[in-house]
Scaffold this motif. Structure first.
Motif, PDB file in Angstrom:
ATOM      1  N   LEU A  60       1.029   5.556  48.292  1.00 14.02           N
ATOM      2  CA  LEU A  60       0.013   6.125  49.081  1.00 14.02           C
ATOM      3  C   LEU A  60      -1.330   6.639  47.978  1.00 14.02           C
ATOM      4  O   LEU A  60      -2.457   6.128  48.146  1.00 14.02           O
ATOM      5  CB  LEU A  60       0.546   7.472  49.742  1.00 14.02           C
ATOM      6  CG  LEU A  60       1.516   7.293  50.825  1.00 14.02           C
ATOM      7  CD1 LEU A  60       1.858   8.684  51.436  1.00 14.02           C
ATOM      8  CD2 LEU A  60       0.862   6.474  51.894  1.00 14.02           C
ATOM      9  N   THR A  61      -0.743   7.139  46.937  1.00 10.52           N
ATOM     10  CA  THR A  61      -2.015   7.222  45.826  1.00 10.52           C
ATOM     11  C   THR A  61      -2.410   6.248  45.378  1.00 10.52           C
ATOM     12  O   THR A  61      -3.656   6.078  45.060  1.00 10.52           O
ATOM     13  CB  THR A  61      -1.378   8.114  44.628  1.00 10.52           C
ATOM     14  OG1 THR A  61      -0.356   7.663  44.264  1.00 10.52           O
ATOM     15  CG2 THR A  61      -0.917   9.650  45.123  1.00 10.52           C
ATOM     16  N   GLY A  62      -1.567   5.066  45.187  1.00 10.63           N
ATOM     17  CA  GLY A  62      -2.215   3.791  44.646  1.00 10.63           C
ATOM     18  C   GLY A  62      -3.146   3.046  45.657  1.00 10.63           C
ATOM     19  O   GLY A  62      -4.010   2.689  45.118  1.00 10.63           O
ATOM     20  N   LEU A  65      -6.435   4.815  45.511  1.00 11.32           N
ATOM     21  CA  LEU A  65      -7.252   4.788  44.144  1.00 11.32           C
ATOM     22  C   LEU A  65      -7.922   3.134  44.053  1.00 11.32           C
ATOM     23  O   LEU A  65      -8.869   3.058  43.446  1.00 11.32           O
ATOM     24  CB  LEU A  65      -6.122   4.940  43.070  1.00 11.32           C
ATOM     25  CG  LEU A  65      -5.899   6.311  42.513  1.00 11.32           C
ATOM     26  CD1 LEU A  65      -4.640   6.334  41.670  1.00 11.32           C
ATOM     27  CD2 LEU A  65      -6.929   7.192  42.345  1.00 11.32           C
ATOM     28  N   ALA A  66      -7.059   2.331  44.560  1.00 12.93           N
ATOM     29  CA  ALA A  66      -7.313   0.970  44.607  1.00 12.93           C
ATOM     30  C   ALA A  66      -8.846   0.831  45.415  1.00 12.93           C
ATOM     31  O   ALA A  66      -9.581  -0.005  45.208  1.00 12.93           O
ATOM     32  CB  ALA A  66      -6.560   0.186  45.193  1.00 12.93           C
ATOM     33  N   ALA A  71     -11.910  -3.604  39.357  1.00 12.83           N
ATOM     34  CA  ALA A  71     -11.131  -4.640  38.466  1.00 12.83           C
ATOM     35  C   ALA A  71     -12.317  -5.432  37.391  1.00 12.83           C
ATOM     36  O   ALA A  71     -12.187  -6.658  37.551  1.00 12.83           O
ATOM     37  CB  ALA A  71     -10.389  -5.556  39.080  1.00 12.83           C
ATOM     38  N   ASN A  72     -13.004  -4.854  36.570  1.00 10.16           N
ATOM     39  CA  ASN A  72     -14.151  -5.528  36.037  1.00 10.16           C
ATOM     40  C   ASN A  72     -14.135  -4.928  34.396  1.00 10.16           C
ATOM     41  O   ASN A  72     -13.887  -3.815  34.504  1.00 10.16           O
ATOM     42  CB  ASN A  72     -15.568  -5.786  36.474  1.00 10.16           C
ATOM     43  CG  ASN A  72     -16.671  -6.377  35.607  1.00 10.16           C
ATOM     44  OD1 ASN A  72     -16.990  -5.671  34.501  1.00 10.16           O
ATOM     45  ND2 ASN A  72     -16.793  -7.541  36.088  1.00 10.16           N
ATOM     46  N   PHE A 194      -3.513  -8.535  36.674  1.00  9.08           N
ATOM     47  CA  PHE A 194      -2.601  -7.424  36.469  1.00  9.08           C
ATOM     48  C   PHE A 194      -3.138  -6.424  37.742  1.00  9.08           C
ATOM     49  O   PHE A 194      -2.114  -5.785  38.390  1.00  9.08           O
ATOM     50  CB  PHE A 194      -3.036  -6.585  35.246  1.00  9.08           C
ATOM     51  CG  PHE A 194      -2.231  -7.327  34.015  1.00  9.08           C
ATOM     52  CD1 PHE A 194      -1.630  -8.694  34.264  1.00  9.08           C
ATOM     53  CD2 PHE A 194      -1.798  -6.424  32.852  1.00  9.08           C
ATOM     54  CE1 PHE A 194      -1.000  -9.088  33.005  1.00  9.08           C
ATOM     55  CE2 PHE A 194      -0.964  -6.961  31.810  1.00  9.08           C
ATOM     56  CZ  PHE A 194      -0.802  -8.515  31.955  1.00  9.08           C
ATOM     57  N   PHE A 195      -4.072  -6.334  38.046  1.00  6.19           N
ATOM     58  CA  PHE A 195      -4.652  -5.498  39.249  1.00  6.19           C
ATOM     59  C   PHE A 195      -4.021  -6.031  40.646  1.00  6.19           C
ATOM     60  O   PHE A 195      -3.460  -5.429  41.390  1.00  6.19           O
ATOM     61  CB  PHE A 195      -6.275  -5.404  39.527  1.00  6.19           C
ATOM     62  CG  PHE A 195      -6.756  -4.775  40.845  1.00  6.19           C
ATOM     63  CD1 PHE A 195      -6.270  -3.373  40.463  1.00  6.19           C
ATOM     64  CD2 PHE A 195      -7.470  -5.240  41.610  1.00  6.19           C
ATOM     65  CE1 PHE A 195      -6.604  -2.633  41.799  1.00  6.19           C
ATOM     66  CE2 PHE A 195      -7.634  -4.513  42.648  1.00  6.19           C
ATOM     67  CZ  PHE A 195      -7.267  -3.271  42.677  1.00  6.19           C
ATOM     68  N   SER A 196      -4.120  -7.451  40.700  1.00  4.43           N
ATOM     69  CA  SER A 196      -3.323  -7.844  41.956  1.00  4.43           C
ATOM     70  C   SER A 196      -1.760  -7.633  42.162  1.00  4.43           C
ATOM     71  O   SER A 196      -1.624  -7.388  43.167  1.00  4.43           O
ATOM     72  CB  SER A 196      -3.682  -9.401  42.079  1.00  4.43           C
ATOM     73  OG  SER A 196      -5.282  -9.660  41.893  1.00  4.43           O
ATOM     74  N   LEU A 197      -1.066  -8.087  40.974  1.00  4.38           N
ATOM     75  CA  LEU A 197       0.381  -7.752  40.789  1.00  4.38           C
ATOM     76  C   LEU A 197       0.554  -6.369  41.048  1.00  4.38           C
ATOM     77  O   LEU A 197       1.544  -6.011  41.591  1.00  4.38           O
ATOM     78  CB  LEU A 197       0.760  -8.390  39.833  1.00  4.38           C
ATOM     79  CG  LEU A 197       0.596  -9.981  39.542  1.00  4.38           C
ATOM     80  CD1 LEU A 197       1.102 -10.598  38.268  1.00  4.38           C
ATOM     81  CD2 LEU A 197       1.612 -10.429  40.718  1.00  4.38           C
ATOM     82  N   HIS A 198      -0.181  -5.401  40.583  1.00  3.47           N
ATOM     83  CA  HIS A 198       0.211  -4.004  40.384  1.00  3.47           C
ATOM     84  C   HIS A 198       0.043  -3.460  41.765  1.00  3.47           C
ATOM     85  O   HIS A 198       0.830  -2.507  42.322  1.00  3.47           O
ATOM     86  CB  HIS A 198      -0.829  -3.233  39.423  1.00  3.47           C
ATOM     87  CG  HIS A 198      -0.541  -1.804  39.228  1.00  3.47           C
ATOM     88  ND1 HIS A 198       0.730  -1.215  38.843  1.00  3.47           N
ATOM     89  CD2 HIS A 198      -1.172  -0.704  39.734  1.00  3.47           C
ATOM     90  CE1 HIS A 198       0.776  -0.004  39.009  1.00  3.47           C
ATOM     91  NE2 HIS A 198      -0.360   0.347  39.593  1.00  3.47           N
TER      92      HIS A 198
END
Length: 418
Positions: A60-62, A65-66, A71-72, A194-198
């Protein structure tokens, strides 16, 4: 415990209509209300509920935050600071998520320790255990990728060092490293990956958790005695008996979690990560997050070559091997007795193993001096010796204490002593 006729009876017309088409209420009732559990479960069996709560908190928090993260490589660090200062309750969301990762790992380490102590990995629960280890691996990958996203100094250099481990593998190592990085060095493609996989992996974890719970309901819950359920008198309904225990354990766990979120939100982080990433300035001491430190210590403990295997490749093999060995645990333990409660020698070696893991974690946070490296080598030797030597041999030569004939007998004996 996995079979039996469902006792769920819809009481309304709508309930009967839904039950005949999509029996979701029946599944919830059978799995979390009427499901029989051993009557002697203690609070060590509440860690699974804690993990479920923390997974929900992290997802939920992730997700929120996203919505605000960029992601730059030029904007990521500033976007995190913007979340803290400009987003309504952004500071709370970030601290819940950052500290939630640490408490997620605290709960999973306690959960694994409980499984080792009570022999929860033994037949017929091998697949249940393997799914649990798979969840742990996915958590480690998710946590590592999430640590890179703030794009601080430790994020950048941690990614550089960790991905550099793969270059130690002959033939395919450099290809794997470049695939992870999206190039020849940590940069924009790395952050995108990393952002996509996270973002994706927590949902994969949730899917494996469903399989894990499914496997648990097929084989049944273990208990502190290690004796299987033999009659209905050995069990009680999940609700309210186990539910109330889980609720109390979760509340206490969340209180400690809240204390860190509100009073010590940066205690478990690294101060260098509050400085923007700089490829031209290497931190004096590069360390991963605290929950990876035991494995980091084992990696650094290998300072010698073994035949054609150099120290770098040897360290990487030891680090990955320390996790992979957990998959084979059901076949390494030769004892017919599950619980350490009835295995005096195993109990001693188990607590030494726990102390060894804590020591390795501390050594992973230290500078690799000769003394610390030697200590890490002995710690690594005991870690693998526990699984490859102590467990197989001890199961053959140890004389366990007398097991109770049933769970009910164990409960009555305990009540009589009390």
């Amino acid at each position: 415990m996995s079979g039996g006729h469902s006792s769920y009876e819809p009481t309304t017309g709508l309930g009967k209509w839904v039950d005949s088409r999509l029996p979701l209420p029946r599944m919830v009732y059978d799995s979390f209300i009427a499901y029989p559990v051993p009557r002697n479960l203690n609070y060590a069996y509440t860690f699974g509920a804690m993990l479920a709560v923390m997974l929900v908190v992290q997802i939920l928090t992730g997700v929120v935050l996203a919505m605000h993260y960029v992601a730059n490589i030029d904007l990521a660090f500033g976007s995190v600071e913007g979340i803290m200062r400009d987003v309504n309750h952004g500071w709370l969301l970030r601290y819940l998520h950052a500290n939630g990762a640490s408490f997620f790992f605290i709960a999973v380490y306690l959960h694994i320790a409980r499984g080792l102590y009570y022999g929860s990995y033994k037949a017929p629960r091998e697949i249940l255990w393997i799914l649990g280890v798979l969840i742990y691996l996915l958590m480690m990958a998710t946590g590592f990728m999430g640590y890179v996203l703030p794009w601080g100094q430790m994020s950048f250099w941690g990614a550089t060092v960790i991905t550099g481990f793969f270059s130690a593998f002959p033939l395919v190592g450099e290809w794997i490293q470049q695939f992870l990085l999206g190039g020849f060095a940590v940069g924009q493609p790395t952050l995108n990956r990393f952002f996509s996989l996270h973002y994706l992996l927590p949902f994969v974890i949730a899917g494996v958790v469903i399989l894990h719970v499914w496997a648990l309901h097929v084989t049944g819950q273990t208990n502190p005695t290690g004796v299987e359920v033999k009659s209905k008198t050995d069990t009680v309904p999940f609700t309210p008996y186990a539910t109330l225990k889980d609720a109390l354990g979760v509340v206490i766990f969340l209180l400690v979690y809240s204390w860190f979120v509100f009073y010590m939100p940066n205690y478990l982080g690294h101060p260098d990560n509050y400085t923007m990433a700089n490829a031209l300035k290497t931190p004096a001491h590069i360390v991963p997050e605290w929950y990876y430190l035991p494995f980091y210590a084992m990696l650094r403990a290998i300072t010698f070559n073994v035949g054609p295997i150099d120290s770098k490749l040897g360290g990487v093999l030891v680090m990955f091997g320390s996790i992979i060995i957990l998959f084979f645990l059901p076949w390494l333990d030769t004892s017919k007795v599950r619980s350490a409660v009835y295995r005096p020698w195993y109990k001693l070696f188990f607590w030494l193993f726990v102390a060894d893991c804590i020591l390795l974690g501390w050594l992973g946070s230290r500078q690799p001096t000769d003394t610390y490296t030697l200590m890490a080598q002995f710690g690594t030797l005991y870690y693998f010796g526990f699984f490859l030597v102590i467990m197989p041999v001890l199961g053959l030569i140890e004389t366990p204490r007398r097991l109770p004939n049933s769970i009910t007998e164990a409960v009555l004996e305990k009540s009589a002593k009390a």
